[in-house]
Design an enzyme around this catalytic site. Structure first.
Site, PDB file in Angstrom:
ATOM      1  N   GLU A 270      18.907 -31.677 -31.418  1.00  0.00           N
ATOM      2  CA  GLU A 270      19.885 -30.752 -30.845  1.00  0.00           C
ATOM      3  C   GLU A 270      20.190 -29.610 -31.828  1.00  0.00           C
ATOM      4  OE1 GLU A 270      23.069 -32.071 -27.748  1.00  0.00           O
ATOM      5  OE2 GLU A 270      23.975 -32.215 -29.713  1.00  0.00           O
ATOM      6  N   GLU A 273      17.416 -27.275 -31.581  1.00  0.00           N
ATOM      7  CA  GLU A 273      17.486 -26.575 -30.291  1.00  0.00           C
ATOM      8  C   GLU A 273      18.508 -25.430 -30.378  1.00  0.00           C
ATOM      9  OE1 GLU A 273      18.675 -29.053 -26.995  1.00  0.00           O
ATOM     10  OE2 GLU A 273      18.394 -27.436 -25.544  1.00  0.00           O
ATOM     11  N   CYS A 290      25.353 -35.554 -24.241  1.00  0.00           N
ATOM     12  CA  CYS A 290      25.201 -36.992 -24.488  1.00  0.00           C
ATOM     13  C   CYS A 290      26.181 -37.864 -23.717  1.00  0.00           C
ATOM     14  CB  CYS A 290      25.315 -37.280 -25.974  1.00  0.00           C
ATOM     15  SG  CYS A 290      26.606 -36.364 -26.771  1.00  0.00           S
ATOM     16  N   SER A 310      22.301 -28.752 -23.444  1.00  0.00           N
ATOM     17  CA  SER A 310      21.175 -29.077 -24.319  1.00  0.00           C
ATOM     18  C   SER A 310      20.200 -29.927 -23.504  1.00  0.00           C
ATOM     19  CB  SER A 310      21.683 -29.886 -25.512  1.00  0.00           C
ATOM     20  OG  SER A 310      20.636 -30.656 -26.064  1.00  0.00           O
ATOM     21  N   LYS A 349      27.637 -45.031 -18.661  1.00  0.00           N
ATOM     22  CA  LYS A 349      26.329 -45.342 -19.251  1.00  0.00           C
ATOM     23  C   LYS A 349      25.533 -46.298 -18.364  1.00  0.00           C
ATOM     24  CE  LYS A 349      26.279 -43.203 -23.319  1.00  0.00           C
ATOM     25  NZ  LYS A 349      25.317 -42.102 -23.493  1.00  0.00           N
ATOM     26  N   GLU A 352      23.898 -43.982 -16.089  1.00  0.00           N
ATOM     27  CA  GLU A 352      22.895 -43.176 -16.795  1.00  0.00           C
ATOM     28  C   GLU A 352      21.582 -43.949 -16.951  1.00  0.00           C
ATOM     29  OE1 GLU A 352      22.788 -40.450 -20.819  1.00  0.00           O
ATOM     30  OE2 GLU A 352      23.470 -42.489 -21.050  1.00  0.00           O
ATOM     31  N   GLU A 357      15.391 -40.034 -14.130  1.00  0.00           N
ATOM     32  CA  GLU A 357      14.833 -39.266 -15.274  1.00  0.00           C
ATOM     33  C   GLU A 357      14.617 -40.163 -16.489  1.00  0.00           C
ATOM     34  OE1 GLU A 357      17.748 -38.584 -13.805  1.00  0.00           O
ATOM     35  OE2 GLU A 357      17.913 -36.467 -13.257  1.00  0.00           O
ATOM     36  N   CYS A 494      34.403 -41.135 -27.159  1.00  0.00           N
ATOM     37  CA  CYS A 494      33.931 -42.464 -26.712  1.00  0.00           C
ATOM     38  C   CYS A 494      34.837 -43.612 -27.145  1.00  0.00           C
ATOM     39  CB  CYS A 494      32.541 -42.735 -27.227  1.00  0.00           C
ATOM     40  SG  CYS A 494      31.320 -41.736 -26.420  1.00  0.00           S
TER      41      CYS A 494
HETATM   42 FE1  HC0 Z   1      29.167 -42.396 -27.053  1.00  0.00          FE
HETATM   43 FE2  HC0 Z   1      26.877 -41.441 -27.598  1.00  0.00          FE
HETATM   44  S1  HC0 Z   1      28.755 -41.155 -28.884  1.00  0.00           S
HETATM   45  S2  HC0 Z   1      28.045 -40.912 -25.692  1.00  0.00           S
HETATM   46  O1  HC0 Z   1      30.615 -41.285 -26.946  1.00  0.00           O
HETATM   47  O2  HC0 Z   1      26.010 -38.712 -28.222  1.00  0.00           O
HETATM   48  O3  HC0 Z   1      29.257 -44.203 -24.701  1.00  0.00           O
HETATM   49  O4  HC0 Z   1      30.083 -44.626 -28.805  1.00  0.00           O
HETATM   50  O5  HC0 Z   1      26.846 -44.211 -27.510  1.00  0.00           O
HETATM   51  O6  HC0 Z   1      24.411 -42.140 -26.004  1.00  0.00           O
HETATM   52  O7  HC0 Z   1      25.422 -42.090 -30.062  1.00  0.00           O
HETATM   53  C1  HC0 Z   1      29.321 -43.573 -25.600  1.00  0.00           C
HETATM   54  C2  HC0 Z   1      29.873 -43.774 -28.099  1.00  0.00           C
HETATM   55  C3  HC0 Z   1      27.397 -43.220 -27.410  1.00  0.00           C
HETATM   56  C4  HC0 Z   1      25.300 -41.817 -26.636  1.00  0.00           C
HETATM   57  C5  HC0 Z   1      25.895 -41.880 -29.139  1.00  0.00           C
HETATM   58  C6  HC0 Z   1      26.294 -39.734 -27.865  1.00  0.00           C
END
Ligand code: HC0
Ligand code: SF4
Length: 560
Positions: A270, A273, A290, A310, A349, A352, A357, A494
């Protein structure tokens, strides 16, 4: 200040205090169901009723006035509290033993507190909504407190839930998947009971572990360690990382890795990028990509702005793609046998991992996502005794990480990690002070300006979707002054994810943020480009950031 009398004791409190706050100051806690320390007063449950100058009033809403006399536990008050609670209990299913919130339920606690020993029972039998891969909603259990509706509408500005005809429901009564829900799970954190929970998948884990053909690997997200301690009866942040790893081995994982490894890798991709976009006139500001609830949000509400994102996949998904290619190849393991589990603070997640994809390894890259709460349940179910465990190291090749990756778990962390690396790459100088404190903290919006050898880069950080919306409106209007913006879906980042331990109040989130920066400071390496296993990955496999292999496995495009 105003003087009031609470149960015979005089107390001086600020003029804007409610009776509930005044009582707390006098040492009398008033139980309630719909009130929440971070949310507005609702007066939906009426369980906080007290006598004010001889009249029954809701303590959460009644403001103090000079000379007010309050009684919080006369027989009349207790009877009124019980009667109001019994109205909720009458329709609430009594399946506590089967409920995900059993023993962490505010309704159970309140019933015990008010010593309600009998009540009429005609439970609602409404259909559960299991339409999303992340969130389950059981409307029969809804107490009409209204907390989820406030969080979804006012904090996240999503508007998937509403109160209509006196009932909390999804908009137009549609299944959640057909609403604008982004699966952030903030509603589940706000719910006092088990009406909204994560989609629990611990049995899939148990089956995988029991299958001798499967090689079960795991990655731990940055925000999990500080919070998982709360699930096993310890203080926030007090479960040391390597003892946590030992606990995961007790559960039966064959290999234990860290999402932090691919968080460091994300910074390499990133960061480069961003430099490319700055140099070649690419779409700016660039937005981090993310946080999956945030991705769902931009896809739903601002699809025309997707080119700002990104192209990096999230660290979870980079890890998933690499473990079934790079790592499998290095280890001589058939990727078809790998069952890849991620441990996340996040409900989105789960979604996700199922996106079409996210199959660049030739398989579903991440097979199963467990939240911090689910892992807590597994630790308790399997009887893991942390006080008896010897610390255990992460497995190699994808287990090394730096402090820059650790701070991904708190709002501002991705930005700070990127700045630590981008500064050194651009200037060729060593960054003496790696602490970019301007972007840290719980505050919803933060900004900073960094001088990269004469080029001034303006950055911003937003957490919660309400703040993300403000950023997006600026971008839409063409008035955004920034080059690079970090956006995290959940308040605080997070550490406040929808899969984190309950309670996840602002006070708890602030404690977890503290734990994250303590861990960063204690690590010998604090810049992503210094991660030795990331260096090895580039040498042996990826060759260069933004190279051919990276594009194949680590980047993606979201389309409206
Ligand atoms: Fe997060 Fe992540 S930091 S989104 O907040 O970038 O869920 O803990 O794992 O994938 O590394 C959440 C936390 C993650 C991802 C990372 C990012
Ligand atoms: Fe709203 Fe998030 Fe709950 Fe969906 S998961 S209903 S977006 S708070």
């Amino acid at each position: 200040m105003v003087s009031v009398v609470i149960n015979g004791s005089k107390v001086d409190v600020p003029e804007d205090f409610t009776v509930m706050q005044a009582a707390a100051q006098a040492g009398f806690m008033i139980p309630s169901l719909c009130s929440h320390p971070d949310l507005k007063v609702k007066e939906n449950c009426n369980v906080c009723v007290v006598e004010v100058n001889g009249e029954l009033k809701n303590a959460c809403a009644e403001k103090v006035s000079p000379g007010m006399e309050v009684k919080t536990f006369t027989p009349r008050v207790i009877e009124a509290k019980r009667e109001n609670l019994k109205k909720i209990l009458k329709v609430h299913p009594q399946d506590c033993l089967q409920c995900a919130r059993n023993q962490n339920c505010e309704l159970q606690a309140l019933t015990a507190t008010l010593t309600v020993r009998s009540f009429e029972h005609k439970p609602l039998q409404l259909t559960k909504d299991t339409s999303t891969p992340s969130i389950v909603r059981d409307p029969s259990k809804c107490t009409l407190c209204g907390r989820c509706v406030e969080v979804c509408n006012d904090i996240q500005t999503v508007g998937a839930l509403e109160i209509k005809d006196g009932v909390v429901q999804t908009v137009d009564g549609k299944p959640l998947i057909e609403t604008k829900c982004v699966m952030c799970g903030q509603c589940a954190l706000a719910c006092p009971v088990g009406a909204i929970t994560e989609k629990e998948e611990i049995d899939r884990f148990l089956e995988a572990i029991a299958d001798p053909e499967k090689i079960v690997v795991t990655q731990i997200a940055p925000a999990v360690r500080v919070a998982v301690a709360e699930e096993v009866g310890m203080e926030t942040g007090s479960l040391d990382m390597l003892t946590f790893v030992a606990g995961l081995r007790q559960l039966g994982f064959d290999y234990v890795f860290h999402t932090n490894f691919t968080a460091d890798l994300t910074i390499m991709e990133e960061g480069n990028e961003l430099l490319k976009r700055l140099k070649e006139g690419g779409t700016l500001p660039m937005l981090t990509s993310c946080s999956p609830g945030w991705i769902n949000f931009i896809e739903t509400f601002y699809p025309e702005q997707l080119p700002h994102l990104s192209t990096c996949k999230s660290p979870q998904q980079m890890f998933g793609a690499l473990v079934k290619t790079y790592w499998a190849d290095k280890m001589g393991i058939d990727p078809a046998k790998i069952f890849s589990v991620s441990i996340m603070p996040c409900t989105a997640k789960k979604y996700e991992a199922t996106r079409p994809e996210m199959r660049d390894s030739g398989y579903q890259d991440v097979d199963l996502v467990l939240t911090t709460r689910e892992v807590g349940r597994l630790f308790r179910m399997c009887g893991v005794g942390f006080d008896k465990l010897q610390p255990s190291n992460f497995d190699s090749l994808m287990g090394a990480y730096t402090g820059a990756a650790v701070i991904f778990g708190a709002s501002g962390g991705v930005m700070e990690a990127a700045l630590r690396t981008v500064y050194e790459v651009v200037t060729g100088k060593t960054l003496e002070d790696v602490n970019f404190t301007a972007v840290r903290g719980f505050e919803g919006m933060k900004e900073a300006e960094v001088d990269l050898d004469g080029t001034k880069v303006k950055v911003a950080v937003a957490n919660s979707l309400g703040c993300a919306r403000k950023i997006m409106e600026e971008i839409k209007a063409g008035t955004s002054p920034y080059h690079f913006i970090e956006i995290m879906c959940c308040p605080g980042g997070c550490i406040g994810g929808g899969g984190q331990p309950i309670p996840s109040t602002v006070a708890k989130r602030v404690e977890r943020i503290k734990g994250i920066y303590i861990e960063d400071e204690g690590l010998p390496l604090r810049k992503s480009h210094e991660n030795p296993e990331v260096k090895l990955l580039y040498e042996d496999f990826l060759h260069e950031p933004l190279g051919h292999k990276s594009h194949e496995l680590l980047h993606t495009h979201y389309t409206p």
